[in-house]
Design an enzyme around this catalytic site. Structure first.
Site, mmCIF file in Angstrom:
data_model
loop_
_atom_site.group_PDB
_atom_site.id
_atom_site.type_symbol
_atom_site.label_atom_id
_atom_site.label_comp_id
_atom_site.label_asym_id
_atom_site.label_seq_id
_atom_site.Cartn_x
_atom_site.Cartn_y
_atom_site.Cartn_z
ATOM 1 N N GLN A 1 0.803 -1.217 0.000
ATOM 2 C CA GLN A 1 0.000 0.000 0.000
ATOM 3 C C GLN A 1 0.841 1.275 0.000
ATOM 4 O O GLN A 1 0.334 2.353 -0.306
ATOM 5 C CB GLN A 1 -0.956 0.002 1.194
ATOM 6 C CG GLN A 1 -1.999 -1.099 1.085
ATOM 7 C CD GLN A 1 -2.907 -1.179 2.308
ATOM 8 O OE1 GLN A 1 -2.605 -1.888 3.259
ATOM 9 N NE2 GLN A 1 -4.004 -0.448 2.298
ATOM 10 N N HIS B 1 1.094 -9.260 4.394
ATOM 11 C CA HIS B 1 -0.066 -8.361 4.440
ATOM 12 C C HIS B 1 -0.728 -8.361 3.059
ATOM 13 O O HIS B 1 -0.463 -7.508 2.217
ATOM 14 C CB HIS B 1 0.354 -6.946 4.853
ATOM 15 C CG HIS B 1 -0.808 -6.071 5.253
ATOM 16 N ND1 HIS B 1 -0.870 -5.398 6.461
ATOM 17 C CD2 HIS B 1 -1.966 -5.766 4.616
ATOM 18 C CE1 HIS B 1 -2.002 -4.710 6.537
ATOM 19 N NE2 HIS B 1 -2.689 -4.917 5.428
ATOM 20 N N ASN C 1 -1.539 -10.888 8.196
ATOM 21 C CA ASN C 1 -2.513 -9.839 8.446
ATOM 22 C C ASN C 1 -3.911 -10.320 8.085
ATOM 23 O O ASN C 1 -4.156 -10.737 6.952
ATOM 24 C CB ASN C 1 -2.196 -8.603 7.596
ATOM 25 C CG ASN C 1 -3.190 -7.478 7.843
ATOM 26 O OD1 ASN C 1 -3.177 -6.878 8.904
ATOM 27 N ND2 ASN C 1 -4.069 -7.219 6.887
ATOM 28 N N GLU C 2 -4.795 -10.266 9.061
ATOM 29 C CA GLU C 2 -6.205 -10.620 8.867
ATOM 30 C C GLU C 2 -6.373 -11.981 8.199
ATOM 31 O O GLU C 2 -6.819 -12.101 7.050
ATOM 32 C CB GLU C 2 -6.944 -9.520 8.093
ATOM 33 C CG GLU C 2 -6.985 -8.214 8.887
ATOM 34 C CD GLU C 2 -7.857 -7.130 8.272
ATOM 35 O OE1 GLU C 2 -8.189 -7.223 7.080
ATOM 36 O OE2 GLU C 2 -8.194 -6.173 8.997
HETATM 37 C C1 BGC Z 1 -6.306 -3.948 6.095
HETATM 38 C C2 BGC Z 1 -5.641 -2.728 5.495
HETATM 39 C C3 BGC Z 1 -6.701 -1.796 4.930
HETATM 40 C C4 BGC Z 1 -7.599 -1.360 6.061
HETATM 41 C C5 BGC Z 1 -8.646 -0.329 5.697
HETATM 42 C C6 BGC Z 1 -7.584 -3.673 6.829
HETATM 43 O O1 BGC Z 1 -8.490 -4.646 6.490
HETATM 44 O O2 BGC Z 1 -5.398 -4.679 6.871
HETATM 45 O O3 BGC Z 1 -4.722 -3.153 4.539
HETATM 46 O O4 BGC Z 1 -6.153 -0.713 4.247
HETATM 47 O O5 BGC Z 1 -8.256 -2.497 6.579
HETATM 48 O O6 BGC Z 1 -9.623 -0.831 4.865
#
Ligand code: BGC
Length: 410
Positions: free
Chosen positions: A17, A111, A155-156
């Protein structure tokens, strides 16, 4: 002090990002096909790859004590089994820049973006992926572990489930036949059915692969002798049942939150990421409530969701919680301050009740590339003029930095 001594006050970014020109990963590929589902390509992003010294200094000068950023797998291992010493050195310099400013670096190993070679080999539906991911994480821990303050493997881990079951993305069979998807698969020389990027790992198998990758990565990191705390981050949804929606809400809660939160035995912490609440009635997910302010993402402005998510994450996992992401996209920076103030009140409530919260990380440090939505949503504490790459610190950054410095809210 309102917050415990040593409380982590950070802000976060993700490599794809902000770095710019991550040409070797699956997201770049998806951005650049003719019928892309991405509004615009990431291109130079915030040129954080070169400008990290300035960005880390800004963060430190504001009063923060931590920076959560991700390492781009496709840079570190551009071909399967070939690790780039130059890329690893780059991340060593970033880690050193953090330390030289008194910033604790929290590193995310994955990520959302993955090397194209991994996707060609079956990606996040392949049983080979967990071992490949663990090898990459082990390599980073061995080479950089002395400088890492905390590690988030993935991440997530539940993002695919969240995006599909909340209706943000259409069902996978529609996605797999969409022109952009087919074009990207063709470019890799694989079938649309075998194209499995991380964000779309929603099948039972995909979920197994992602969680196995996390567990094997934790083992591989610890096997190097690295002592930094390690965990995974989850998009912990604040699910609210409205009369008649109790059963649907409970089912959804199980699918997107609980089955992940109960699968973290042995981790050191759980990273909680939360942006809004989600209401369910007898018909399923409800639209936003009339009269409730909306963010640029179309989410309800509902900062209290964070408190519920933290409580739930701790209750289900038994682990200490690190808020690894919370924030909002808005063009009115005063609303950012209002949002974070209420979210932090929730963190304080949790701490008062003995819920172990290690820290709070605002998403995001910079206005950056919001995946499929491109550059329009602005989550940042710092604005970025993408023509000149000039940074402008917003009032909310100064406000939150002062809270971080004093460890006190208000
Ligand atoms: C993610 C980010 C994203 C943010 C805002 C999260 O789900 O980890 O990469 O930019 O939310 O939408």
């Amino acid at each position: 002090m309102d917050f415990p001594k040593g409380f982590i006050w950070g802000s976060a970014t993700a490599a794809h990002q902000v770095e710019g020109n991550n040409t070797n990963n699956d997201i770049w590929l998806l951005e650049h096909v003719e019928h892309s589902m991405f509004k615009e390509p990431s291109l130079d992003a915030c040129d954080h790859f070169h400008r990290y010294p300035e960005d880390i200094k800004l963060l430190a000068d504001l009063g923060f004590n931590s920076y959560r950023f991700s390492i781009e797998w496709a840079r570190v291992e551009p071909e399967e089994g070939h690790f780039s010493a130059a890329a690893i050195d780059h991340y060593r310099r970033m880690l050193m820049a953090c330390h030289s400013h008194g910033i604790k670096p929290f590193v995310t190993f994955h990520h959302f973006s993955s090397p194209q070679w991994l996707i060609k080999a079956g990606g996040w539906e392949s049983d080979d992926t967990p071992a490949l991911f663990a090898r990459y994480c082990g390599r980073l821990a061995a080479d950089l572990g002395d400088l890492i303050a905390g590690g988030c493997t993935i991440n997530e881990a539940n993002i695919g489930r969240v995006l599909i079951s909340s209706g943000v993305l259409p069902p996978m069979d529609l996605i797999r036949t969409s022109p952009g998807w087919v074009e990207a698969s063709d470019q890799l020389g694989i079938s649309a059915d075998d194209f499995n990027p991380f964000m779309f790992a929603v099948s039972e198998q995909g979920q197994r692969v992602v969680m196995a990758a996390h567990h094997q990565a934790v083992e591989a990191i610890r096997a190097t002798g690295a002592t930094f705390p390690v965990g995974v981050t989850l998009a912990v949804q604040d699910i609210v049942a409205v009369k008649g929606g109790e059963a649907i809400a409970a089912q959804h809660q199980l699918e997107v939150n609980e089955q992940y939160l109960t699968d973290l035995v042995g981790d050191d912490f759980v990273g909680v990421q939360c942006y809004t609440r989600h209401r369910y009635d007898a018909n399923g997910a409800m639209p936003t409530e009339e009269g409730v302010e909306l963010t640029q993402m179309g989410y309800e402005f509902w900062p209290e969701a964070l408190e519920s998510s933290i409580r739930q994450a701790h209750a289900c996992s038994g682990l200490p919680v690190l808020v690894t992401e919370n924030g909002l996209s808005t063009t009115d920076d005063s609303r950012r301050i209002a949002f974070v103030e209420r979210a932090l009140q929730g963190v304080k409530n949790c701490l008062k009740d003995g819920v172990p919260v290690m820290g709070y990380t605002y998403w995001s440090l910079l206005d950056n590339y919001e995946w499929m939505l491109g550059y329009r949503p602005t989550f940042g504490l710092i604005a970025v003029d993408r023509a000149t790459q000039q940074r402008t610190v917003k009032d909310s950054a100064v406000w939150l930095g002062n809270i971080a410095r004093s460890n006190r809210l208000g």
